[in-house]
Design a protein around this motif. Structure first.
Motif, short mmCIF file in Angstrom:
data_model
loop_
_atom_site.label_atom_id
_atom_site.label_comp_id
_atom_site.label_asym_id
_atom_site.label_seq_id
_atom_site.Cartn_x
_atom_site.Cartn_y
_atom_site.Cartn_z
N LEU A 156 24.34 -17.35 -39.56
CA LEU A 156 23.41 -18.34 -40.88
C LEU A 156 24.13 -18.22 -41.60
CD1 LEU A 156 20.31 -15.95 -40.33
CD2 LEU A 156 20.66 -18.26 -39.22
N PRO A 157 23.69 -19.07 -42.76
CA PRO A 157 24.58 -20.16 -43.96
C PRO A 157 25.01 -18.74 -44.64
CG PRO A 157 22.53 -21.25 -43.02
CD PRO A 157 22.72 -20.21 -42.64
N GLU A 158 25.73 -19.10 -45.41
CA GLU A 158 26.59 -17.65 -46.02
C GLU A 158 25.72 -17.31 -47.75
OE1 GLU A 158 30.86 -16.40 -49.20
OE2 GLU A 158 30.38 -17.98 -47.51
N GLU A 161 20.56 -14.61 -45.83
CA GLU A 161 19.98 -13.39 -45.89
C GLU A 161 19.65 -12.93 -47.79
OE1 GLU A 161 20.07 -10.48 -42.11
OE2 GLU A 161 21.60 -12.09 -41.58
N GLU A 162 20.44 -12.69 -47.80
CA GLU A 162 19.54 -12.13 -49.22
C GLU A 162 19.01 -13.03 -50.68
OE1 GLU A 162 20.59 -9.26 -52.51
OE2 GLU A 162 21.12 -9.46 -50.70
N ARG A 163 19.21 -14.51 -50.32
CA ARG A 163 18.92 -15.66 -51.35
C ARG A 163 17.39 -14.92 -50.75
NH1 ARG A 163 23.20 -19.11 -49.37
NH2 ARG A 163 21.60 -20.28 -48.28
N VAL A 164 16.59 -15.06 -48.91
CA VAL A 164 15.05 -15.35 -49.06
C VAL A 164 14.56 -13.49 -48.93
CG1 VAL A 164 15.80 -17.21 -47.74
CG2 VAL A 164 16.13 -15.26 -46.30
N LYS A 165 15.60 -12.68 -49.24
CA LYS A 165 14.88 -11.34 -48.78
C LYS A 165 13.85 -10.61 -49.16
CE LYS A 165 17.68 -9.14 -52.78
NZ LYS A 165 18.76 -8.31 -53.09
N GLY A 221 11.55 -13.42 -46.76
CA GLY A 221 12.08 -13.49 -45.06
C GLY A 221 12.65 -11.97 -44.75
N ILE A 222 12.82 -12.27 -43.20
CA ILE A 222 13.67 -11.01 -41.86
C ILE A 222 14.07 -11.40 -41.15
CG2 ILE A 222 11.93 -9.60 -41.47
CD1 ILE A 222 12.61 -7.18 -41.64
N VAL A 223 15.39 -11.35 -41.31
CA VAL A 223 16.33 -11.88 -40.02
C VAL A 223 16.74 -10.25 -39.01
CG1 VAL A 223 18.30 -12.80 -39.08
CG2 VAL A 223 16.96 -13.26 -40.80
N VAL A 224 16.17 -10.77 -38.22
CA VAL A 224 16.13 -9.50 -36.73
C VAL A 224 16.86 -9.78 -35.60
CG1 VAL A 224 14.82 -7.48 -35.20
CG2 VAL A 224 14.28 -8.62 -37.65
#
Length: 211
Positions: free
Chosen positions: A60-62, A65-69, A72-75
């Motif tokens: 995923l883009p650098e 996950e931090e920006r959408v935390k 959103g959640i990525v599993v």
């Protein structure tokens, strides 16, 4: 203890947030450029999402996950898809339209945002969108069913599914079908009765020495 993604869904339910479940199965062949557009489309939408990624080479883009935390959640591990779809906070499913996923989504009463990628996905997508009308189709950049999906088009269709009038219509229809599916598998329901008839016929045929 519940898996972390179920605990996350529980928290979203407490805050009355509707969640989009995102999964493209284990076999999709998606380019890095297309993957980035998916990520940015989800990020730029106002929708909470749970994205299951099973492909090891999907980067995923650098900083994504931090920006959408907060929403959103990525599993990146195996999940019980049926359990996720049955969760009360899940109100939409962005999916490649594999037949098992379609059945699980309809039975759970969750409308589908279809993104057919290969094989029979396109036929299933046509059924979902045009025949039983329990979902919407992602918007491609050239308008074709196999075209590239840009972040603006994904954001637009995600928000329409989760918040728009077409999404509400799909939700109403899929809820009706989910109710019918539940009744079909109950004792004396159509599915139950058909299976019972099949078993009785097989027993009779075996008794006559035909199998």
């Amino acid at each position: 203890m519940k898996p972390r993604w179920i605990r996350w869904l529980d928290e979203k339910l407490e805050h009355k947030a509707s969640v989009l479940y995102v999964s493209f199965g284990s076999q999709p062949d998606v380019s890095h450029e297309q993957l980035e557009e998916i990520a940015f489309g989800l990020e730029e939408s106002s929708v909470s999402f749970l994205w299951v990624i099973t492909k090891e080479n999907w980067d995923l883009p650098e900083g994504f996950e931090e920006r959408v935390k907060s929403k959103g959640i990525v599993v990146r591990e195996w999940v019980d898809q049926k359990e996720i779809l049955m969760h009360e906070s899940v109100r939409g499913f962005l999916n490649h339209c594999g037949w098992n996923s379609v059945l699980e989504s309809v039975c759970a009463g969750v409308p589908i945002l279809v993104w057919p990628l290969a094989a029979d996905h396109h036929l299933a997508a046509k059924l979902v969108v045009e025949e039983i009308r329990v979902g919407l189709r992602v918007e491609t950049s050239d308008g074709s069913v196999r075209g590239f999906v840009r972040r603006e088009g994904l954001k637009k269709t995600v928000m329409e599914l989760m918040e728009g009038e077409k999404g509400k219509e799909a939700m109403k229809k899929v809820s009706e079908l989910a109710c019918m599916a539940k009744k079909a598998v109950e004792e004396s329901g159509s599915s139950w009765s058909n299976l019972e008839s099949l078993l009785q016929e097989m027993c009779v045929t075996e008794g006559e020495g035909k199998i």
